[in-house]
Design a protein around this motif. Structure first.
Motif, PDB file in Angstrom:
ATOM      1  N   ASP A   5     -22.930 -21.942  44.793  1.00 40.65           N
ATOM      2  CA  ASP A   5     -24.072 -21.543  43.974  1.00 40.65           C
ATOM      3  C   ASP A   5     -23.611 -21.335  42.544  1.00 40.65           C
ATOM      4  N   LYS A   6     -24.529 -21.588  41.643  1.00 35.98           N
ATOM      5  CA  LYS A   6     -24.255 -21.344  40.232  1.00 35.98           C
ATOM      6  C   LYS A   6     -24.562 -19.888  39.945  1.00 35.98           C
ATOM      7  N   PRO A   7     -23.627 -19.124  39.333  1.00 35.25           N
ATOM      8  CA  PRO A   7     -23.855 -17.710  39.067  1.00 35.25           C
ATOM      9  C   PRO A   7     -25.105 -17.499  38.223  1.00 35.25           C
ATOM     10  N   ASP A   8     -25.772 -16.330  38.454  1.00 31.41           N
ATOM     11  CA  ASP A   8     -26.992 -16.027  37.716  1.00 31.41           C
ATOM     12  C   ASP A   8     -26.740 -15.974  36.212  1.00 31.41           C
ATOM     13  N   TYR A   9     -25.587 -15.409  35.819  1.00 29.11           N
ATOM     14  CA  TYR A   9     -25.359 -15.248  34.387  1.00 29.11           C
ATOM     15  C   TYR A   9     -25.203 -16.603  33.706  1.00 29.11           C
ATOM     16  N   LEU A  10     -24.675 -17.602  34.428  1.00 28.47           N
ATOM     17  CA  LEU A  10     -24.550 -18.936  33.838  1.00 28.47           C
ATOM     18  C   LEU A  10     -25.924 -19.597  33.721  1.00 28.47           C
ATOM     19  N   ARG A  11     -26.761 -19.388  34.751  1.00 26.27           N
ATOM     20  CA  ARG A  11     -28.115 -19.948  34.673  1.00 26.27           C
ATOM     21  C   ARG A  11     -28.885 -19.320  33.510  1.00 26.27           C
ATOM     22  N   LYS A  12     -28.715 -18.004  33.328  1.00 27.26           N
ATOM     23  CA  LYS A  12     -29.385 -17.331  32.217  1.00 27.26           C
ATOM     24  C   LYS A  12     -28.839 -17.803  30.871  1.00 27.26           C
ATOM     25  N   LEU A  13     -27.528 -18.017  30.824  1.00 28.73           N
ATOM     26  CA  LEU A  13     -26.919 -18.485  29.584  1.00 28.73           C
ATOM     27  C   LEU A  13     -27.393 -19.898  29.258  1.00 28.73           C
ATOM     28  N   ASP A  14     -27.459 -20.755  30.274  1.00 24.78           N
ATOM     29  CA  ASP A  14     -27.996 -22.110  30.077  1.00 24.78           C
ATOM     30  C   ASP A  14     -29.414 -22.051  29.527  1.00 24.78           C
ATOM     31  N   ARG A  15     -30.233 -21.202  30.174  1.00 23.41           N
ATOM     32  CA  ARG A  15     -31.629 -21.102  29.755  1.00 23.41           C
ATOM     33  C   ARG A  15     -31.733 -20.534  28.344  1.00 23.41           C
ATOM     34  N   GLY A  16     -30.883 -19.564  28.018  1.00 23.92           N
ATOM     35  CA  GLY A  16     -30.903 -18.975  26.692  1.00 23.92           C
ATOM     36  C   GLY A  16     -30.547 -19.977  25.610  1.00 23.92           C
ATOM     37  N   PHE A  17     -29.504 -20.788  25.862  1.00 21.38           N
ATOM     38  CA  PHE A  17     -29.147 -21.822  24.893  1.00 21.38           C
ATOM     39  C   PHE A  17     -30.275 -22.842  24.743  1.00 21.38           C
ATOM     40  N   LEU A 346     -28.950 -28.596  25.474  1.00 22.62           N
ATOM     41  CA  LEU A 346     -28.228 -27.326  25.368  1.00 22.62           C
ATOM     42  C   LEU A 346     -28.114 -26.633  26.719  1.00 22.62           C
ATOM     43  N   GLU A 347     -29.104 -26.790  27.568  1.00 19.24           N
ATOM     44  CA  GLU A 347     -29.009 -26.206  28.899  1.00 19.24           C
ATOM     45  C   GLU A 347     -27.867 -26.837  29.694  1.00 19.24           C
ATOM     46  N   ASN A 348     -27.650 -28.127  29.497  1.00 25.30           N
ATOM     47  CA  ASN A 348     -26.630 -28.844  30.265  1.00 25.30           C
ATOM     48  C   ASN A 348     -25.241 -28.780  29.642  1.00 25.30           C
ATOM     49  N   VAL A 349     -25.149 -28.730  28.303  1.00 25.14           N
ATOM     50  CA  VAL A 349     -23.871 -28.951  27.621  1.00 25.14           C
ATOM     51  C   VAL A 349     -23.372 -27.744  26.842  1.00 25.14           C
ATOM     52  N   ALA A 350     -24.261 -26.865  26.378  1.00 22.91           N
ATOM     53  CA  ALA A 350     -23.848 -25.786  25.477  1.00 22.91           C
ATOM     54  C   ALA A 350     -22.816 -24.858  26.103  1.00 22.91           C
ATOM     55  N   VAL A 351     -23.032 -24.458  27.361  1.00 23.82           N
ATOM     56  CA  VAL A 351     -22.084 -23.545  28.007  1.00 23.82           C
ATOM     57  C   VAL A 351     -20.706 -24.191  28.171  1.00 23.82           C
ATOM     58  N   PRO A 352     -20.619 -25.442  28.679  1.00 24.43           N
ATOM     59  CA  PRO A 352     -19.296 -26.072  28.704  1.00 24.43           C
ATOM     60  C   PRO A 352     -18.667 -26.194  27.311  1.00 24.43           C
ATOM     61  N   CYS A 353     -19.489 -26.484  26.285  1.00 20.83           N
ATOM     62  CA  CYS A 353     -18.954 -26.548  24.914  1.00 20.83           C
ATOM     63  C   CYS A 353     -18.438 -25.189  24.468  1.00 20.83           C
ATOM     64  N   LEU A 354     -19.182 -24.131  24.785  1.00 19.15           N
ATOM     65  CA  LEU A 354     -18.748 -22.777  24.442  1.00 19.15           C
ATOM     66  C   LEU A 354     -17.447 -22.436  25.163  1.00 19.15           C
ATOM     67  N   LEU A 355     -17.408 -22.747  26.446  1.00 26.39           N
ATOM     68  CA  LEU A 355     -16.208 -22.466  27.226  1.00 26.39           C
ATOM     69  C   LEU A 355     -15.019 -23.248  26.677  1.00 26.39           C
ATOM     70  N   ALA A 356     -15.257 -24.508  26.314  1.00 25.15           N
ATOM     71  CA  ALA A 356     -14.191 -25.322  25.732  1.00 25.15           C
ATOM     72  C   ALA A 356     -13.721 -24.741  24.405  1.00 25.15           C
ATOM     73  N   ALA A 357     -14.664 -24.286  23.570  1.00 27.80           N
ATOM     74  CA  ALA A 357     -14.298 -23.701  22.277  1.00 27.80           C
ATOM     75  C   ALA A 357     -13.504 -22.419  22.458  1.00 27.80           C
ATOM     76  N   VAL A 358     -13.924 -21.583  23.400  1.00 29.34           N
ATOM     77  CA  VAL A 358     -13.224 -20.319  23.640  1.00 29.34           C
ATOM     78  C   VAL A 358     -11.794 -20.571  24.115  1.00 29.34           C
ATOM     79  N   THR A 359     -11.635 -21.502  25.058  1.00 27.18           N
ATOM     80  CA  THR A 359     -10.299 -21.780  25.564  1.00 27.18           C
ATOM     81  C   THR A 359      -9.420 -22.414  24.487  1.00 27.18           C
ATOM     82  N   THR A 360     -10.000 -23.282  23.655  1.00 30.53           N
ATOM     83  CA  THR A 360      -9.232 -23.867  22.550  1.00 30.53           C
ATOM     84  C   THR A 360      -8.820 -22.796  21.559  1.00 30.53           C
TER      85      THR A 360
END
Length: 819
Positions: A5-17, A346-360
């Motif tokens: 399952d996809k965590p609720d906070y990720l679904r909310k973050l996707d929706r927020g973006f 943004l729902e599909n890509v923003a969170v992975p982009c954010l995660l990639a930016a944070v790790t970089t």
């Protein structure tokens, strides 16, 4: 069976973006206005950033090694020099030709009067020449009254060549070359107010030391009155000026080249769409201006390490933009209207982009604890730059995507997509991964073991001279000058006596002489200077210039008498070697600019000698530019070793938290570590050393490579949540995200190859290695990551194949093939 399952906070973050993207698209004028206002402010602060490659830019003021160097400068003045070597081709008397000597006398006066920030100019015509007459010491300068005949000048030459003080410093042993030494009153580490030529002329390089001094020297040497004399120049001033000019010239050039490369690739991949050019360009400009503005606001310096920043941030900004454009274009081709496509992108890509930016950003930020100031500052501004690139991509990029007609685009036919080269390539890749999963893992493990063996052979070493390519003027001149006259690097031993007047003691001076003789046995040491040389010269002068008396006087009384005679006779060179209270004195070694590992061996040998033979009634400290070199090497090595571990730990923690799974987070780290370890292993096997740029390779590469891994892992995991089958998740995930991953990797690898255009050899080699690492990271993401997912099944057990699930999988497969 368990279900992912996809965590609720990720679904909310996707929706927020998604909602944020929709709002920005509807209010793009507001976003553009705010962006332009912030750009204006950032541009102002960017103008405050100063180019500085001095040691002050590298060391913190509290660093013990740097404090010792500053204390040395306080006692003995700036140690920065310009060293000019000259010869007169076709003249049998060389520098001792009467006409040439008159020209050098005039040149010496011109340099002393016209070069800004010069303290003293020493040449064959201005050096102190000592002769003894009975009980009197006469100190003269040849330039004050030149001999009237050539024969008289040649007699002076013969007398000068009998004095070791001048050989290898102002004249070669065969008298074929002469030299001029410009000692500076300023230092590159001085405050900005004190190194401006014109107080109201601004802070551009053309108004600051050392640039103004170096430029004036070159202008003087090019004057027609000195035609017929060949000149070479080197030293601290030309080296710092060369670095400063290179940084200023190449920072913008490399950024433009990297963007041009990225733009061409993006335009090709997106079939010439204007969005593929304008969007990434806007993101890069905003990110770069904001980053340099941040540096100016924080008081950070633009040093040699900054050279990697423009290209690095350009490549990262373009790569993030490509993921957004690729998803946006896919949804538009699917028939979505512009606003809907932006929201879903943004729902599909923003969170992975954010995660990639944070790790970089984490990959860079781990270097912030370095003892080396320039490296610690680089860690901060690169981390900030990466996050600013992400912010620009999800704001400015989104607003640019909102421009244009809102109606949907007619969907493309499935056959049209399946006929594409990329589609066929990815389909073949999926088939290979599904069939060869265990072979891929096994081969990767063997290569990793080979790489670890090679990495164990790595050594840290660097050479400032070899930082520049062989064709550059600075390197050519320095090589010639070192071959003819001697080393351009200094190592200084400071004798701190227990009380004033103590350095007049023969015991202390004899110890200094012994250390001096020991140092001269090394082939790296080309010339040494100390008060002992002056005393030996005086002693020789009082014994008819007999070389047998070129030795230290026999008693404390005679030493004190010689020093008093020297001062009464108008001698002024003592202040370069002895403090005014005679409590401190120095021994300076002029050492060839060689690999720091060789210099380290020399200093270790001399330090061991001092431990075995302590100085009587004095403490001995080591400083000088050569020692600071070694400290830089030591600090960089320490920070990078710590950085590798910290980057791995913190990035792994972020991934584990983001995916809410230790297994998934650690698995995602393997494709990032593999290319870095492999490249380091190759470097070790080839016998290449790690310089201060190559040492950055691992942390920079891990930070960049993790971006595509995050996008790939996120998409495969998302598909598994929908379909419950690993093979199908791999198939759909690679078909959807493979294209932007390949595109961004090509952009990144080719962007870093623009470093080959730099005059800095050290930067060019870094670009090649980093590009190869990105290529290997791509291969690891396309082959190793899917294989590990298939073998380890990190997302949980597959679900039962019920009819409705089978139908859902079939529909998603059809959609992937269609689009």
């Amino acid at each position: 069976m368990a279900r992912a399952d996809k965590p609720d906070y990720l679904r909310k973050l996707d929706r927020g973006f998604g909602l944020l993207g929709r709002w920005m698209a509807d209010h793009r004028l507001v976003v553009f206005a705010v962006t332009f206002a912030l750009l204006g402010a950032a541009g102002y602060f960017a103008g405050q950033a100063r180019t500085d490659n001095s040691f002050d830019a590298y060391f913190d003021a509290t660093d013990p090694s740097y404090q010792a160097y500053q204390l040395y400068q306080q006692d003995f003045g700036s140690d920065e020099v310009t060293y000019i070597l000259y010869r007169v081709p076709g003249n049998e008397n060389g520098p001792f030709d009467l006409r040439v000597m008159a020209t050098i006398a005039e040149l010496t006066r011109v340099l002393e009067s016209e070069v800004p920030f010069v303290r003293e100019v020493t040449s064959l015509t201005s050096v102190e020449f000592m002769q003894a007459h009975d009980d009197f010491l006469e100190i003269t300068e040849l330039g004050q009254e030149l001999p009237e005949t050539q024969a008289a000048l040649l007699r002076h030459r013969d007398a000068m060549l009998k004095k070791p003080l001048y050989i290898g410093s102002l004249v070669t042993a065969d008298a074929s070359h002469g030299a001029i030494i410009l000692e500076m009153s300023a230092s590159s580490s001085d405050s900005l107010d004190s190194i401006r030529l014109d107080p109201n002329g601004g802070d551009g390089l053309e108004n600051l030391y050392p640039q103004v001094s170096n430029n004036r020297v070159l202008e003087i040497l090019a004057r027609p009155e000195y035609t017929g004399i060949e000149f070479w120049w080197s030293g601290d001033v030309p080296m710092n000026a060369a670095y400063n000019q290179t940084i200023t010239d190449e920072s913008a050039l490399l950024a433009l080249l990297s963007f041009a490369v990225a733009a061409v690739i993006a335009l090709f991949c997106f079939r010439g769409q204007w969005l593929g050019l304008v969007g990434p360009l806007a993101v890069v400009i905003v990110a770069l201006v904001f980053t340099v503005g941040f540096m100016g606001l924080a008081g950070y310096k633009l040093g040699a390490l900054f050279l990697i920043a423009p290209t690095l941030l350009t490549a990262i900004g373009v790569a993030q933009s490509v993921h957004l454009i690729s998803e946006f274009s896919r949804l538009r081709e699917q028939g979505a209207q512009r606003g809907e496509a932006i929201q879903r992108t943004l729902e599909n890509v923003a969170v992975p982009c954010l995660l990639a930016a944070v790790t970089t950003a984490i990959g860079f930020a781990v270097m912030a604890g370095s003892h080396l100031r320039a490296l610690a500052e680089m860690a901060v501004y690169l981390s900030a730059g990466v996050m600013l690139s992400f912010v620009a991509s999800v704001t400015v990029m989104v607003c640019i995507m909102s421009l244009g007609r809102n109606q949907s685009t007619p969907p493309r036919e499935p056959a049209e997509r399946e006929a594409g080269i990329m589609h066929r390539l990815l389909a073949a890749l999926v088939t290979f991964n599904l069939k060869r999963r265990y072979s891929i893992v096994a081969v990767s493990a063997v290569l990793l073991l080979f790489a670890l063996a090679g990495a164990s052979k790595l050594q840290v070493s660097f050479n400032y001279l070899e930082d520049f390519k062989a064709h550059t003027q600075y390197r050519q001149h320095t090589n010639y000058l070192q071959d003819i006259m001697g080393g351009m690097l200094n190592v200084v031993f400071i004798y701190q006596a227990d009380e004033p007047e103590a350095v007049k003691s023969r015991a202390i001076l004899a110890h200094l002489e012994a250390l001096q003789n020991r140092a001269e046995q090394s082939p790296l040491v080309r010339k040494t200077y100390s008060v002992v040389d002056i005393l030996k010269d005086i002693n020789q002068s009082f014994h008819g210039d007999d070389l047998d008396y070129h030795r230290l006087p026999d008693s404390d009384e005679l030493i004190a008498q010689y020093l008093l005679l020297y001062e009464l006779s108008g001698g002024g060179e003592l202040e370069d070697y002895v403090s005014g209270d005679y409590q401190r004195t120095t021994l300076e070694l002029r050492v060839d600019m060689v690999d720091s590992a060789l210099l380290s061996e020399l200093i270790a040998e001399l330090s061991e000698y001092l431990q075995e033979n302590p100085a009587p009634q004095a403490q001995v400290k080591i400083t000088g530019i050569g020692v600071l070199w070694l400290k830089m090497s030591e600090y960089i090595a320490q920070s990078q070793i710590q950085g590798y571990a910290l980057a791995f730990i913190f990035i792994a923690i972020v991934l584990c938290l983001a995916f809410r799974s230790v297994k998934v987070g650690l698995l995602a780290m393997i494709p990032n570590l593999f290319p870095v370890v492999f490249i380091l292993g190759v470097v070790g096997e080839m016998g290449m050393h790690l310089d201060y740029f190559r040492l950055l390779l691992a942390t920079v590469a891990i930070g960049i490579a993790v971006d595509d891994t995050v996008h790939m892992t996120s998409r495969i995991r998302k598909e598994f949540i929908h379909c419950g089958n690993y093979e199908e998740a791999i198939r759909i995930g690679l078909m959807n995200v493979g294209r932007p991953v390949i595109t961004t990797s090509i952009i990144l690898s080719l962007s870093f190859l623009v470093y080959l255009a730099s005059d800095m050899a050290i930067l060019a080699s870094f670009g090649i290695l980093l590009s190869l690492t990105i290529v290997l990271a791509l291969l690891a993401d396309l082959f190793l990551l899917p294989a590990l997912v298939l073998v380890l099944q990190p997302f949980g057990s597959e679900r039962g194949r019920m009819a409705d699930e089978a139908e859902s999988r079939s529909e998603r497969l059809a959609t992937a093939k269609k689009h």
